[in-house]
Design a protein around this motif. Structure first.
Motif, PDB file in Angstrom:
ATOM      1  N   UNK A  47     -43.994 111.587 -26.882  1.00  0.00           N
ATOM      2  CA  UNK A  47     -43.475 110.953 -25.679  1.00  0.00           C
ATOM      3  C   UNK A  47     -41.961 110.831 -25.836  1.00  0.00           C
ATOM      4  N   UNK A  48     -41.223 111.327 -24.860  1.00  0.00           N
ATOM      5  CA  UNK A  48     -39.764 111.336 -24.898  1.00  0.00           C
ATOM      6  C   UNK A  48     -39.247 110.234 -23.984  1.00  0.00           C
ATOM      7  N   UNK A  49     -38.377 109.387 -24.534  1.00  0.00           N
ATOM      8  CA  UNK A  49     -37.854 108.243 -23.785  1.00  0.00           C
ATOM      9  C   UNK A  49     -36.343 108.152 -23.976  1.00  0.00           C
ATOM     10  N   UNK A  50     -35.620 108.054 -22.867  1.00  0.00           N
ATOM     11  CA  UNK A  50     -34.179 107.769 -22.918  1.00  0.00           C
ATOM     12  C   UNK A  50     -34.022 106.289 -23.219  1.00  0.00           C
ATOM     13  N   UNK A  51     -33.289 105.957 -24.279  1.00  0.00           N
ATOM     14  CA  UNK A  51     -33.174 104.552 -24.669  1.00  0.00           C
ATOM     15  C   UNK A  51     -31.760 103.998 -24.551  1.00  0.00           C
ATOM     16  N   UNK A  52     -30.841 104.754 -23.951  1.00  0.00           N
ATOM     17  CA  UNK A  52     -29.505 104.224 -23.706  1.00  0.00           C
ATOM     18  C   UNK A  52     -28.408 105.053 -24.335  1.00  0.00           C
ATOM     19  N   UNK A  53     -27.211 104.473 -24.295  1.00  0.00           N
ATOM     20  CA  UNK A  53     -26.001 105.149 -24.768  1.00  0.00           C
ATOM     21  C   UNK A  53     -25.278 104.317 -25.813  1.00  0.00           C
ATOM     22  N   UNK A  54     -24.453 105.012 -26.557  1.00  0.00           N
ATOM     23  CA  UNK A  54     -23.432 104.390 -27.381  1.00  0.00           C
ATOM     24  C   UNK A  54     -22.114 104.996 -26.920  1.00  0.00           C
ATOM     25  N   UNK A  55     -21.131 104.178 -26.647  1.00  0.00           N
ATOM     26  CA  UNK A  55     -19.803 104.693 -26.297  1.00  0.00           C
ATOM     27  C   UNK A  55     -18.769 103.927 -27.096  1.00  0.00           C
ATOM     28  N   UNK A  56     -17.766 104.642 -27.541  1.00  0.00           N
ATOM     29  CA  UNK A  56     -16.677 103.994 -28.254  1.00  0.00           C
ATOM     30  C   UNK A  56     -15.700 103.373 -27.269  1.00  0.00           C
ATOM     31  N   UNK A  57     -14.778 102.580 -27.783  1.00  0.00           N
ATOM     32  CA  UNK A  57     -13.825 101.890 -26.919  1.00  0.00           C
ATOM     33  C   UNK A  57     -12.384 102.323 -27.145  1.00  0.00           C
ATOM     34  N   UNK A  58     -12.156 103.244 -28.077  1.00  0.00           N
ATOM     35  CA  UNK A  58     -10.784 103.677 -28.336  1.00  0.00           C
ATOM     36  C   UNK A  58     -10.360 104.727 -27.317  1.00  0.00           C
ATOM     37  N   UNK A  59      -9.067 105.025 -27.283  1.00  0.00           N
ATOM     38  CA  UNK A  59      -8.577 106.048 -26.354  1.00  0.00           C
ATOM     39  C   UNK A  59      -9.156 107.416 -26.696  1.00  0.00           C
ATOM     40  N   UNK A  60      -9.466 107.639 -27.974  1.00  0.00           N
ATOM     41  CA  UNK A  60     -10.124 108.892 -28.358  1.00  0.00           C
ATOM     42  C   UNK A  60     -11.487 109.008 -27.674  1.00  0.00           C
ATOM     43  N   UNK A  61     -12.200 107.882 -27.572  1.00  0.00           N
ATOM     44  CA  UNK A  61     -13.529 107.872 -26.964  1.00  0.00           C
ATOM     45  C   UNK A  61     -13.480 107.846 -25.441  1.00  0.00           C
ATOM     46  N   UNK A  62     -12.498 107.147 -24.884  1.00  0.00           N
ATOM     47  CA  UNK A  62     -12.451 106.917 -23.441  1.00  0.00           C
ATOM     48  C   UNK A  62     -11.473 107.817 -22.692  1.00  0.00           C
ATOM     49  N   UNK A  63     -10.626 108.535 -23.388  1.00  0.00           N
ATOM     50  CA  UNK A  63      -9.727 109.485 -22.726  1.00  0.00           C
ATOM     51  C   UNK A  63      -8.768 108.829 -21.751  1.00  0.00           C
ATOM     52  N   UNK A  64      -8.409 109.552 -20.715  1.00  0.00           N
ATOM     53  CA  UNK A  64      -7.416 109.135 -19.731  1.00  0.00           C
ATOM     54  C   UNK A  64      -8.011 108.109 -18.764  1.00  0.00           C
ATOM     55  N   UNK A  65      -7.673 106.843 -18.978  1.00  0.00           N
ATOM     56  CA  UNK A  65      -8.133 105.754 -18.107  1.00  0.00           C
ATOM     57  C   UNK A  65      -9.661 105.678 -18.000  1.00  0.00           C
ATOM     58  N   UNK A  66     -10.351 106.099 -19.016  1.00  0.00           N
ATOM     59  CA  UNK A  66     -11.808 106.005 -19.016  1.00  0.00           C
ATOM     60  C   UNK A  66     -12.510 107.071 -18.206  1.00  0.00           C
ATOM     61  N   UNK A  67     -11.775 108.051 -17.693  1.00  0.00           N
ATOM     62  CA  UNK A  67     -12.396 109.076 -16.847  1.00  0.00           C
ATOM     63  C   UNK A  67     -13.102 110.157 -17.666  1.00  0.00           C
ATOM     64  N   UNK A  68     -12.675 110.351 -18.890  1.00  0.00           N
ATOM     65  CA  UNK A  68     -13.329 111.302 -19.798  1.00  0.00           C
ATOM     66  C   UNK A  68     -13.864 110.475 -20.960  1.00  0.00           C
ATOM     67  N   UNK A  69     -15.171 110.521 -21.165  1.00  0.00           N
ATOM     68  CA  UNK A  69     -15.783 109.674 -22.178  1.00  0.00           C
ATOM     69  C   UNK A  69     -16.630 110.489 -23.142  1.00  0.00           C
ATOM     70  N   UNK A  70     -16.491 110.144 -24.410  1.00  0.00           N
ATOM     71  CA  UNK A  70     -17.406 110.695 -25.401  1.00  0.00           C
ATOM     72  C   UNK A  70     -18.631 109.785 -25.388  1.00  0.00           C
TER      73      UNK A  70
END
Length: 149
Positions: A47-70
């Motif tokens: 059984x496959x279940x999506x359980x959420x995300x992890x996102x970083x908070x640095x500019x490397x993770x969030x890019x230009x004003x949060x528009x590009x996100x890792x």
């Protein structure tokens, strides 16, 4: 290339498990763990279940004003097995699950759903559950990609 379906990994993941684990009776998408426990079980199954995300908070993770996100999505694959165990120890379920777990880890760990996603790696462990002959063995996989809003 812009991602149009945020949960695009689900169907390729299901297809991968079906391809690499033909001995399963089914591979299903499931909304959450509670639904899995209340459904009539066909075993062995995944059984496959999506359980959420992890996102970083640095500019490397969030890019230009949060528009590009890792983004690191977390996908759980729960192997369900059944063994009629009159003394309810779970030993039979574990014997059935062991080879299936090895096959699942070989099929999914390091696999790339497509060119936009890094190879999948294992996530934080979730304890197995055993009840009334059914064994549930969850494994979490991390899928990292760039999402452009």
């Amino acid at each position: 290339m812009a991602i149009e379906d945020y949960l695009f990994i689900e169907q390729p993941l299901i297809a991968r498990i079906k391809e690499k684990m033909p001995g399963l009776q089914g591979v299903y998408a499931c909304a959450n763990l509670a639904d899995l426990a209340t459904q009539q079980q066909i075993t062995p199954a995944a059984h496959v279940i999506y359980v959420g995300d992890e996102t970083g908070t640095t500019s490397k993770d969030q890019g230009n004003l949060g528009k590009v996100q890792v983004v690191t999505q977390l996908w759980a694959v729960i192997l369900a097995v059944y063994d009629a165990d009159p003394i309810n120890t779970g030993e039979g379920a574990r014997r059935l699950a062991g080879p299936l777990i090895a096959s699942l880890l070989r099929a999914v760990s390091g696999w790339k759903p497509d060119d936009t996603v890094k190879p999948l790696v294992r996530g934080r462990p979730v304890p197995p559950h055993y009840a009334n002959g059914y064994g549930y063995y969850p494994f979490v996989f991390k899928a990292e990609f760039v999402f452009n809003t």
